[in-house]
Design a protein around this motif. Structure first.
Motif, PDB file in Angstrom:
ATOM      1  N   MET A   1       0.836  -1.210   0.000  1.00 59.77           N
ATOM      2  CA  MET A   1       0.000   0.000   0.000  1.00 59.77           C
ATOM      3  C   MET A   1       0.873   1.264   0.000  1.00 59.77           C
ATOM      4  SD  MET A   1      -3.327  -0.301   0.076  1.00 59.77           S
ATOM      5  CE  MET A   1      -3.931   1.137   0.980  1.00 59.77           C
ATOM      6  N   LEU A   2       0.385   2.264  -0.683  1.00 57.23           N
ATOM      7  CA  LEU A   2       1.098   3.540  -0.665  1.00 57.23           C
ATOM      8  C   LEU A   2       0.676   4.358   0.546  1.00 57.23           C
ATOM      9  CD1 LEU A   2       0.980   4.477  -4.438  1.00 57.23           C
ATOM     10  CD2 LEU A   2       2.885   3.538  -3.129  1.00 57.23           C
ATOM     11  N   SER A   3       1.419   5.408   0.791  1.00 58.39           N
ATOM     12  CA  SER A   3       1.198   6.243   1.973  1.00 58.39           C
ATOM     13  C   SER A   3      -0.137   6.976   1.900  1.00 58.39           C
ATOM     14  CB  SER A   3       2.317   7.273   2.075  1.00 58.39           C
ATOM     15  OG  SER A   3       2.347   8.059   0.902  1.00 58.39           O
ATOM     16  N   THR A   4      -0.594   7.421   3.017  1.00 55.27           N
ATOM     17  CA  THR A   4      -1.856   8.162   3.050  1.00 55.27           C
ATOM     18  C   THR A   4      -1.692   9.473   3.810  1.00 55.27           C
ATOM     19  OG1 THR A   4      -2.484   6.870   4.984  1.00 55.27           O
ATOM     20  CG2 THR A   4      -3.345   6.137   2.869  1.00 55.27           C
ATOM     21  N   THR A   5      -0.558  10.152   3.564  1.00 54.77           N
ATOM     22  CA  THR A   5      -0.418  11.494   4.125  1.00 54.77           C
ATOM     23  C   THR A   5      -1.390  12.401   3.376  1.00 54.77           C
ATOM     24  OG1 THR A   5       1.312  12.093   2.547  1.00 54.77           O
ATOM     25  CG2 THR A   5       2.033  11.096   4.621  1.00 54.77           C
ATOM     26  N   PRO A   6      -1.753  13.556   3.983  1.00 51.81           N
ATOM     27  CA  PRO A   6      -2.746  14.414   3.329  1.00 51.81           C
ATOM     28  C   PRO A   6      -2.382  14.739   1.876  1.00 51.81           C
ATOM     29  CG  PRO A   6      -2.314  15.198   5.544  1.00 51.81           C
ATOM     30  CD  PRO A   6      -1.357  14.064   5.300  1.00 51.81           C
ATOM     31  N   ARG A   7      -1.092  15.018   1.617  1.00 53.20           N
ATOM     32  CA  ARG A   7      -0.780  15.468   0.260  1.00 53.20           C
ATOM     33  C   ARG A   7      -0.653  14.327  -0.740  1.00 53.20           C
ATOM     34  NH1 ARG A   7       5.270  17.825   1.438  1.00 53.20           N
ATOM     35  NH2 ARG A   7       6.141  15.896   2.242  1.00 53.20           N
ATOM     36  N   THR A   8      -0.594  13.089  -0.259  1.00 54.29           N
ATOM     37  CA  THR A   8      -0.593  11.982  -1.215  1.00 54.29           C
ATOM     38  C   THR A   8      -1.941  11.284  -1.271  1.00 54.29           C
ATOM     39  OG1 THR A   8       0.325  10.505   0.473  1.00 54.29           O
ATOM     40  CG2 THR A   8       1.894  11.517  -1.039  1.00 54.29           C
ATOM     41  N   THR A   9      -2.886  11.785  -0.494  1.00 57.08           N
ATOM     42  CA  THR A   9      -4.251  11.280  -0.583  1.00 57.08           C
ATOM     43  C   THR A   9      -5.004  12.214  -1.499  1.00 57.08           C
ATOM     44  OG1 THR A   9      -4.080  10.479   1.692  1.00 57.08           O
ATOM     45  CG2 THR A   9      -6.286  10.618   0.749  1.00 57.08           C
ATOM     46  N   LEU A  10      -5.354  11.719  -2.653  1.00 56.24           N
ATOM     47  CA  LEU A  10      -5.871  12.605  -3.681  1.00 56.24           C
ATOM     48  C   LEU A  10      -7.290  13.036  -3.378  1.00 56.24           C
ATOM     49  CD1 LEU A  10      -4.419  10.678  -6.715  1.00 56.24           C
ATOM     50  CD2 LEU A  10      -3.438  12.657  -5.546  1.00 56.24           C
ATOM     51  N   ASN A  11      -7.496  14.328  -3.408  1.00 57.28           N
ATOM     52  CA  ASN A  11      -8.839  14.848  -3.239  1.00 57.28           C
ATOM     53  C   ASN A  11      -9.516  14.996  -4.589  1.00 57.28           C
ATOM     54  OD1 ASN A  11      -8.672  15.195  -0.394  1.00 57.28           O
ATOM     55  ND2 ASN A  11      -7.233  16.851  -0.793  1.00 57.28           N
ATOM     56  N   ARG A  12      -8.789  15.612  -5.489  1.00 56.57           N
ATOM     57  CA  ARG A  12      -9.319  15.810  -6.832  1.00 56.57           C
ATOM     58  C   ARG A  12      -9.057  14.545  -7.654  1.00 56.57           C
ATOM     59  NH1 ARG A  12     -11.262  20.147  -6.659  1.00 56.57           N
ATOM     60  NH2 ARG A  12     -12.040  19.748  -8.741  1.00 56.57           N
ATOM     61  N   GLY A  13      -9.993  14.202  -8.500  1.00 55.38           N
ATOM     62  CA  GLY A  13      -9.814  13.035  -9.371  1.00 55.38           C
ATOM     63  C   GLY A  13      -9.526  11.787  -8.554  1.00 55.38           C
ATOM     64  N   ARG A  14     -10.261  11.616  -7.475  1.00 59.09           N
ATOM     65  CA  ARG A  14     -10.016  10.512  -6.560  1.00 59.09           C
ATOM     66  C   ARG A  14     -10.108   9.162  -7.276  1.00 59.09           C
ATOM     67  NH1 ARG A  14     -13.915  11.567  -3.161  1.00 59.09           N
ATOM     68  NH2 ARG A  14     -12.909  13.278  -2.095  1.00 59.09           N
ATOM     69  N   GLN A  15     -10.983   9.099  -8.284  1.00 56.55           N
ATOM     70  CA  GLN A  15     -11.156   7.819  -8.993  1.00 56.55           C
ATOM     71  C   GLN A  15      -9.911   7.466  -9.805  1.00 56.55           C
ATOM     72  OE1 GLN A  15     -12.417  10.659  -9.756  1.00 56.55           O
ATOM     73  NE2 GLN A  15     -12.470  10.983 -11.955  1.00 56.55           N
ATOM     74  N   ARG A  16      -8.993   8.429  -9.948  1.00 53.13           N
ATOM     75  CA  ARG A  16      -7.779   8.152 -10.708  1.00 53.13           C
ATOM     76  C   ARG A  16      -6.638   7.682  -9.826  1.00 53.13           C
ATOM     77  NH1 ARG A  16      -7.956  13.542 -14.566  1.00 53.13           N
ATOM     78  NH2 ARG A  16     -10.013  13.091 -15.423  1.00 53.13           N
TER      79      ARG A  16
END
Lengths: 217, 217
Positions: A1-16
């Motif tokens: 699994m990749l990290s889930t820091t705020p800046r690597t958790t995508l808000n925009r285009g989440r489906q991508r």
């Protein structure tokens, strides 16, 4: 699994967003250059440069005198982005035009590689990323050349991957428009090897180079 | 002539620097995406994005909610880099391996485009850069769509261009090595247009798209 820091958790285009570590490796391993972002005097600086990966470490290098490398060595964060542009998405409306792509972003404070063995391994990874097989086929670096080349190691801990593929997504009412919609794919291919005119001996193109030209990235 | 601020006056690889404004236009006009560098909370952030050029202004856009755009709008500097990778330079020594490329870097504080006419012109330039002919062929943006799309204008005043081409440059004593040396060229080509399976009407691929697929960038 990749990290889930705020800046690597995508808000925009989440489906991508892709969250699997293998997706990160796939994007990085398919690339040739990255764009390295550093902060110099408070301003961003984005330079294209080579890179290589060993496990969960990304290696970048450069002349010990380069401003981007100096900034990267001064303890500040860097951002490394690798992007593959796969096609232009032609929608029925201007607004929904897009691109198909695979991209990875890595954030972190790079570590200066001091250990001679890791220094060499990092350089090898960078060379082999651009030119597989060339490390063994060409003259190895001298001590002087090694001393002139800084290698930075960046952990792949904080990273995000975005992938867009497939046809356009238009507004419901636009699908009836008599407009051609679809994807114009982009392909990166190798041309025929161009021998250096200064080559003195009659040397054939070696298999590790020749075989590459029949593949499509 | 391009600017000669300290950071756009190349120290390293000086022989690769181009100082003509036309060289800048050529690199930008041949590109499809740029890498936009911003500073967010003191850290660099590098995102791939579309762009367009009108005269000496570069336009970039994005959702009004995107972090990169917010950073770019907050009065901070940005760095926009456009890179074309043209080939891998295979030298006789590991050390002299390189890449052939054309790249442009632009620094500046972007201006938020408020004027409706310039907003539309900027979006048109961005669309046409990726997909020439599509602005006229598809549904124009609605007021709501325009309101959701921020456009930033960046002056091309402070910019640098670097170009490397040609064979490797090896150390004198290495030219006698029985090693194949030269360039492995990279080409970006268009694949056949892939129609959206959801297309309801029987629409031919229009000439402005079909004609593009026979060109090589």
């Amino acid at each position: 699994m990749l990290s889930t820091t705020p800046r690597t958790t995508l808000n925009r285009g989440r489906q991508r967003a892709r969250t699997d570590r293998d997706d990160l490796y796939a994007v990085l391993d398919a690339g040739l250059i990255c764009h390295l972002g550093v902060v110099v005097g408070g301003s961003p600086m984005v330079v294209p440069t080579g890179y290589g990966r060993i496990g969960d470490t990304l290696y970048i290098h450069g002349s010990t005198g380069a401003a981007s490398l100096r900034a990267g060595r001064s303890g500040g964060e860097v951002c490394v982005t690798v992007t593959h542009l796969d096609g232009i998405v032609l929608a029925r409306s201007v607004f929904h035009h897009s691109v198909n792509y695979r991209s990875a972003m890595i954030y972190g404070v790079p570590r200066i590689v001091d250990d001679p063995e890791e220094h060499l391994a990092g350089l090898r990874a960078i060379t082999e990323q651009l030119a597989p097989g060339q490390w063994a086929a060409t003259r190895p670096p001298t001590r002087k050349e090694l001393a002139a080349t800084a290698v930075l190691a960046l952990s792949l801990e904080e990273a995000s991957v975005k992938v867009r593929q497939g046809p356009p997504v238009d507004d419901e009412e636009d699908y009836a428009l008599p407009v051609w919609a679809g994807v114009l794919p982009l392909r990166t291919t190798w041309g025929d090897p161009e021998p250096d005119p200064a080559m003195t001996a009659d040397v054939e193109v070696p298999p590790h180079i020749a075989s590459r030209t029949i593949t499509i990235r």
